[in-house]
Design a protein around this motif. Structure first.
Motif, PDB file in Angstrom:
ATOM      1  N   THR A  41      -9.341   7.459  -6.378  1.00  0.00           N
ATOM      2  CA  THR A  41      -8.037   8.032  -6.364  1.00  0.00           C
ATOM      3  C   THR A  41      -7.268   6.941  -5.436  1.00  0.00           C
ATOM      4  O   THR A  41      -6.088   6.728  -5.578  1.00  0.00           O
ATOM      5  N   LEU A  42      -7.793   6.702  -4.211  1.00  0.00           N
ATOM      6  CA  LEU A  42      -7.079   6.048  -3.236  1.00  0.00           C
ATOM      7  C   LEU A  42      -7.001   4.590  -3.734  1.00  0.00           C
ATOM      8  O   LEU A  42      -6.105   3.968  -3.508  1.00  0.00           O
ATOM      9  N   ALA A  43      -7.977   4.082  -4.486  1.00  0.00           N
ATOM     10  CA  ALA A  43      -7.681   2.865  -5.047  1.00  0.00           C
ATOM     11  C   ALA A  43      -6.728   2.764  -6.057  1.00  0.00           C
ATOM     12  O   ALA A  43      -6.001   1.800  -5.924  1.00  0.00           O
ATOM     13  N   ARG A  44      -6.471   3.981  -6.660  1.00  0.00           N
ATOM     14  CA  ARG A  44      -5.398   3.974  -7.729  1.00  0.00           C
ATOM     15  C   ARG A  44      -4.130   3.951  -6.863  1.00  0.00           C
ATOM     16  O   ARG A  44      -2.860   3.311  -7.359  1.00  0.00           O
ATOM     17  N   LEU A  45      -4.075   4.668  -5.723  1.00  0.00           N
ATOM     18  CA  LEU A  45      -2.769   4.626  -5.235  1.00  0.00           C
ATOM     19  C   LEU A  45      -2.405   3.325  -4.397  1.00  0.00           C
ATOM     20  O   LEU A  45      -1.402   2.726  -4.546  1.00  0.00           O
ATOM     21  N   GLY A  46      -3.731   2.410  -3.968  1.00  0.00           N
ATOM     22  CA  GLY A  46      -3.282   1.274  -3.424  1.00  0.00           C
ATOM     23  C   GLY A  46      -2.942   0.288  -4.578  1.00  0.00           C
ATOM     24  O   GLY A  46      -1.964  -0.451  -4.433  1.00  0.00           O
ATOM     25  N   ALA A  47      -3.222   0.413  -5.882  1.00  0.00           N
ATOM     26  CA  ALA A  47      -2.782  -0.338  -6.902  1.00  0.00           C
ATOM     27  C   ALA A  47      -1.242  -0.056  -7.196  1.00  0.00           C
ATOM     28  O   ALA A  47      -0.355  -1.060  -7.459  1.00  0.00           O
ATOM     29  N   TYR A  48      -0.771   1.351  -7.034  1.00  0.00           N
ATOM     30  CA  TYR A  48       0.667   1.593  -6.935  1.00  0.00           C
ATOM     31  C   TYR A  48       1.466   0.925  -6.040  1.00  0.00           C
ATOM     32  O   TYR A  48       2.470   0.377  -5.886  1.00  0.00           O
ATOM     33  N   ALA A  49       0.929   1.114  -4.851  1.00  0.00           N
ATOM     34  CA  ALA A  49       1.399   0.530  -3.363  1.00  0.00           C
ATOM     35  C   ALA A  49       1.727  -0.865  -3.376  1.00  0.00           C
ATOM     36  O   ALA A  49       2.708  -1.328  -3.025  1.00  0.00           O
ATOM     37  N   SER A  50       0.844  -1.538  -3.960  1.00  0.00           N
ATOM     38  CA  SER A  50       0.905  -3.082  -4.225  1.00  0.00           C
ATOM     39  C   SER A  50       1.871  -3.740  -5.364  1.00  0.00           C
ATOM     40  O   SER A  50       1.909  -4.620  -5.285  1.00  0.00           O
ATOM     41  N   LEU A 105       1.599  11.414  -6.556  1.00  0.00           N
ATOM     42  CA  LEU A 105       1.492  10.314  -7.520  1.00  0.00           C
ATOM     43  C   LEU A 105       0.064  10.396  -8.068  1.00  0.00           C
ATOM     44  O   LEU A 105      -0.163  10.373  -9.248  1.00  0.00           O
ATOM     45  N   VAL A 106      -1.017  10.644  -7.384  1.00  0.00           N
ATOM     46  CA  VAL A 106      -2.142  10.178  -7.728  1.00  0.00           C
ATOM     47  C   VAL A 106      -3.268  11.481  -7.700  1.00  0.00           C
ATOM     48  O   VAL A 106      -4.217  11.705  -8.147  1.00  0.00           O
ATOM     49  N   GLY A 107      -2.657  12.993  -7.514  1.00  0.00           N
ATOM     50  CA  GLY A 107      -3.157  14.020  -7.179  1.00  0.00           C
ATOM     51  C   GLY A 107      -4.135  14.562  -6.148  1.00  0.00           C
ATOM     52  O   GLY A 107      -4.005  13.591  -4.979  1.00  0.00           O
ATOM     53  N   HIS A 149       1.307   4.188   4.448  1.00  0.00           N
ATOM     54  CA  HIS A 149       2.750   4.811   4.006  1.00  0.00           C
ATOM     55  C   HIS A 149       2.704   5.479   2.873  1.00  0.00           C
ATOM     56  O   HIS A 149       3.204   6.697   2.547  1.00  0.00           O
ATOM     57  N   ALA A 150       2.153   4.821   1.954  1.00  0.00           N
ATOM     58  CA  ALA A 150       2.023   5.268   0.487  1.00  0.00           C
ATOM     59  C   ALA A 150       1.408   6.611   0.481  1.00  0.00           C
ATOM     60  O   ALA A 150       1.703   7.597  -0.467  1.00  0.00           O
ATOM     61  N   LEU A 151       0.274   6.818   1.438  1.00  0.00           N
ATOM     62  CA  LEU A 151      -0.320   7.901   1.241  1.00  0.00           C
ATOM     63  C   LEU A 151       0.209   9.315   2.021  1.00  0.00           C
ATOM     64  O   LEU A 151      -0.001  10.167   1.572  1.00  0.00           O
ATOM     65  N   ALA A 184       3.454   9.309   3.678  1.00  0.00           N
ATOM     66  CA  ALA A 184       4.566   9.328   4.059  1.00  0.00           C
ATOM     67  C   ALA A 184       5.590   8.347   3.092  1.00  0.00           C
ATOM     68  O   ALA A 184       6.560   7.816   3.301  1.00  0.00           O
ATOM     69  N   GLY A 185       5.174   8.502   1.565  1.00  0.00           N
ATOM     70  CA  GLY A 185       5.941   7.558   0.859  1.00  0.00           C
ATOM     71  C   GLY A 185       7.288   7.827   0.471  1.00  0.00           C
ATOM     72  O   GLY A 185       8.159   7.032   0.033  1.00  0.00           O
ATOM     73  N   HIS A 186       7.750   8.896   0.908  1.00  0.00           N
ATOM     74  CA  HIS A 186       9.207   9.581   0.923  1.00  0.00           C
ATOM     75  C   HIS A 186       9.866   8.955   1.912  1.00  0.00           C
ATOM     76  O   HIS A 186      11.103   9.216   2.175  1.00  0.00           O
ATOM     77  N   LEU A 187       9.496   8.221   2.974  1.00  0.00           N
ATOM     78  CA  LEU A 187      10.170   7.778   4.036  1.00  0.00           C
ATOM     79  C   LEU A 187      10.168   6.388   3.937  1.00  0.00           C
ATOM     80  O   LEU A 187       9.632   5.662   3.334  1.00  0.00           O
ATOM     81  N   ASP A 188      11.085   5.771   4.763  1.00  0.00           N
ATOM     82  CA  ASP A 188      11.568   4.479   4.751  1.00  0.00           C
ATOM     83  C   ASP A 188      10.389   3.647   5.311  1.00  0.00           C
ATOM     84  O   ASP A 188       9.809   3.813   6.573  1.00  0.00           O
ATOM     85  N   PRO A 189       9.654   2.715   4.810  1.00  0.00           N
ATOM     86  CA  PRO A 189       8.567   2.046   5.247  1.00  0.00           C
ATOM     87  C   PRO A 189       8.808   1.248   6.575  1.00  0.00           C
ATOM     88  O   PRO A 189       7.656   1.034   7.464  1.00  0.00           O
TER      89      PRO A 189
END
Length: 281
Positions: free
Chosen positions: A272-281, A237-239, A138-140, A142-147
């Motif tokens: 980069t994906l790991a960084r997004l995972g940190a944001y998502a959690s 978010l992460v480029g 979802h974060a990768l 479609a983060g703009h949609l309702d999870p």
């Protein structure tokens, strides 16, 4: 649309893409009035009469023999997926279109989705509805949609609509054209498997009306199954990162697709994906 007409449309579209020189025919002087092969040229290559082939294209004949279909596939230079699609169109009658029940995710598939928590993963229905996704997917994508939207059948996001009608999804894919071609090729194959699906026909009609790019790609009749492909993403978010989207078919749900999104080991994209995972959690 009747199967015979769909078969004719497919044959015309593929014929238009084959040039005489591609199949060893001499070019004729003067300007050609049709794109690709003429009916007479294709009939000659396939070893069938012009009148019989014309009836196939005009939807006046179905159930061609395996020999004829194989000869047409060779003459049209179809790949294995297009050949299978041709056989499917020629061998079945169009059943009445029905509105199928809402798709559900099998509990074992949900267990599998939960078990790959560090990998973006989502479950797609046969009409590319998002039936479930894990937080990282979802974060990768479609983060703009309702999870929670996939849990409500009436509100489920649809991947095809997202790719063609959602500006944020278009911006996400750096190579959006390739993603668009892959989505249409997969939908074309699914439509061949399920000509009775009224919801799928409605989706195709909606996208054809709302998006000229979809209508153009759909009219090309390319068939491409969902398998695996790499895409460059530009995440807000992460480029930028490069991911591979791979398909697994759940054992208990052969009409659904588990999409796994991976990155190359020890790559910048993995970081980069790991960084997004940190944001998502």
């Amino acid at each position: 649309m009747a199967v015979s007409m769909r078969l004719g449309e497919f044959l015309r579209a593929r014929r238009a893409r084959v040039r005489p020189e591609d199949v060893g025919l001499p070019g004729l002087p003067g300007r050609r009035r049709v794109a690709g092969l003429r009916r007479e040229e294709l009939s000659q290559l396939a070893g069938v009469s012009v009148s019989y082939y014309t009836r196939l294209e005009q939807g006046q004949s179905v159930h061609a023999s395996d020999g004829v279909l194989n000869a047409l596939a060779t003459a049209l230079r179809l790949d294995e997926h297009e050949h299978a699609h041709l056989r499917e169109l020629a061998s079945r009658r169009q059943p009445p279109r029905t509105r199928p029940p809402a798709e559900r995710v099998d509990p074992l598939t949900r267990d599998l989705l939960r078990s790959v928590g560090n990998t973006p993963a989502l479950v797609l229905g046969r009409r590319t509805d998002v039936l479930a996704w894990n937080p990282l997917a979802h974060a990768l994508l479609a983060g703009h949609l309702d999870p929670a939207a996939p849990d409500r059948p009436g509100d489920r996001p649809n991947l095809s609509r997202m790719v063609f009608l959602d500006p944020r999804t278009r911006d996400l894919y750096v190579d959006w054209e390739r993603k668009a071609q892959a989505v249409v090729g997969s939908l074309r194959q699914i439509a061949g498997h399920h000509p009775e699906d009224a919801l799928l026909a409605s989706l195709v009609g909606e996208l054809s009306t709302a998006c000229p790019e979809f209508a153009e790609l759909w009219s090309d009749h390319r068939v491409r199954p969902c398998e695996a492909d790499a895409y460059r993403l530009r995440h807000p978010l992460v480029g930028e990162l490069t991911v591979t989207q791979q398909i697994v078919v759940p054992a208990r749900s052969p009409d659904q697709f588990l999409v796994l999104v991976t990155t190359e080991e020890n790559s910048r994209s993995e970081e980069t994906l790991a960084r997004l995972g940190a944001y998502a959690s």
